[in-house]
Design an enzyme around this catalytic site. Structure first.
Site, short mmCIF file in Angstrom:
data_model
loop_
_atom_site.label_atom_id
_atom_site.label_comp_id
_atom_site.label_asym_id
_atom_site.label_seq_id
_atom_site.Cartn_x
_atom_site.Cartn_y
_atom_site.Cartn_z
NE ARG A 119 4.89 -30.34 14.62
CZ ARG A 119 6.11 -30.35 15.12
NH1 ARG A 119 7.01 -29.46 14.72
NH2 ARG A 119 6.46 -31.26 16.00
CB CYS A 139 1.04 -2.39 4.80
SG CYS A 139 0.92 -3.55 6.17
CG ASP A 146 -0.31 0.18 2.54
OD1 ASP A 146 0.93 0.23 2.60
OD2 ASP A 146 -1.04 0.30 3.54
CG HIS A 147 -0.68 4.74 1.65
ND1 HIS A 147 -1.74 3.85 1.71
CD2 HIS A 147 -0.67 5.37 2.87
CE1 HIS A 147 -2.34 3.96 2.88
NE2 HIS A 147 -1.71 4.86 3.61
CG HIS A 149 10.60 -24.87 11.65
ND1 HIS A 149 10.75 -24.89 13.01
CD2 HIS A 149 11.74 -25.43 11.15
CE1 HIS A 149 11.91 -25.44 13.34
NE2 HIS A 149 12.54 -25.77 12.22
CG ASN A 150 6.08 -21.57 10.37
OD1 ASN A 150 6.94 -20.79 10.78
ND2 ASN A 150 5.46 -22.41 11.19
N GLY A 204 -1.61 -5.62 8.48
CA GLY A 204 -2.82 -5.65 7.66
C GLY A 204 -2.63 -6.47 6.40
NE ARG A 213 3.45 4.37 7.61
CZ ARG A 213 2.16 4.54 7.35
NH1 ARG A 213 1.25 4.08 8.19
NH2 ARG A 213 1.76 5.16 6.25
CB THR A 239 2.27 -2.57 11.01
OG1 THR A 239 1.06 -3.03 10.38
CG2 THR A 239 2.02 -1.21 11.67
N GLY A 240 3.08 -4.25 8.28
CA GLY A 240 3.11 -5.64 7.80
C GLY A 240 1.90 -6.43 8.27
NE ARG A 270 10.13 -31.26 14.36
CZ ARG A 270 11.37 -31.00 13.96
NH1 ARG A 270 11.97 -31.81 13.10
NH2 ARG A 270 12.02 -29.95 14.42
CG HIS A 271 8.77 -28.56 10.28
ND1 HIS A 271 8.65 -28.10 11.57
CD2 HIS A 271 10.06 -28.97 10.14
CE1 HIS A 271 9.82 -28.20 12.19
NE2 HIS A 271 10.69 -28.72 11.34
C1 RB5 Z 1 -1.83 2.73 6.52
O1 RB5 Z 1 -1.84 3.95 7.19
C2 RB5 Z 1 -1.53 1.58 7.46
O2 RB5 Z 1 -2.63 1.36 8.27
C3 RB5 Z 1 -1.17 0.35 6.68
O3 RB5 Z 1 -0.05 0.62 5.89
C4 RB5 Z 1 -0.80 -0.89 7.47
O4 RB5 Z 1 0.15 -0.60 8.44
C5 RB5 Z 1 -1.90 -1.68 7.97
O5 RB5 Z 1 -1.72 -2.77 8.56
#
Ligand code: RB5
Length: 149
Positions: free
Chosen positions: A136, A65, A8-9, A98-99, A70, A109, A67-68, A132-133
């Site tokens: 699971r 994104c 995303d942005h 493993h996954n 969403g 961010r 935080t990764g 084993r992985h």
């Molecule tokens: C966008 O502002 C922010 O919410 C998105 O990039 C992300 O972090 C969501 O999980």
């Protein structure tokens, strides 16, 4: 290896850095957007990357994104997708070994570009150990098929 990329942005600038890094290694990369820093809704891009993998158009995906979080939630709604949020290299290695994670989710961010590229390289170059992985992971696939536990 074919890599599907999406952001995303919030992840747009880091996506450009990762795209350049992967192409410099000769990898085939498909960029599903976003293509500007204008505000967008991240699920669409998580779904696009996940669908590319399920359709066999890409081997692994990377979503970014702010935080990764969403992006991983969106991608993980697609049956067969195992998206892992990683902010350090150990988790990236284990998510593959493993996954059998098929999507790496990064928070632009949260971590800097240097660490992000290390995480990307480890994720793309670590093989699933199976055994084993795999047993699971089959339990997770069962739930996706509607089988209750
Ligand atoms: C966008 O502002 C922010 O919410 C998105 O990039 C992300 O972090 C969501 O999980």
């Amino acid at each position: 290896m074919r890599v599907a990329l999406g952001s995303d942005h919030g992840g747009y600038e880091l996506k450009k850095v990762i795209l350049k890094h992967l192409e410099a290694q000769g990898l085939k990369v498909e960029d599903f957007g976003t293509y500007t820093s204008d505000s967008v809704d991240y699920p669409k891009y998580g779904f696009s990357v996940g669908n590319a993998i399920i359709k066999g158009e890409a081997d692994l995906g990377i979503v970014i994104c702010g935080t990764g979080q969403g992006m991983s939630m969106a991608a993980n709604k697609i049956p067969g997708i195992r998206a892992a949020v990683c902010s350090e290299t150990f988790s990236a290695r284990m998510a593959r070994a493993h996954n059998n994670a098929n999507v790496l989710s990064l928070g632009a961010r949260v971590i800097g570009a240097g660490l992000a590229l290390d995480i990307v390289d480890i994720f793309l170059n670590t093989e699933f150990l199976g055994g084993r992985h795999a047993v699971r992971l089959n339990l997770i696939s069962d739930i996706e098929r509607g089988e209750t536990v």
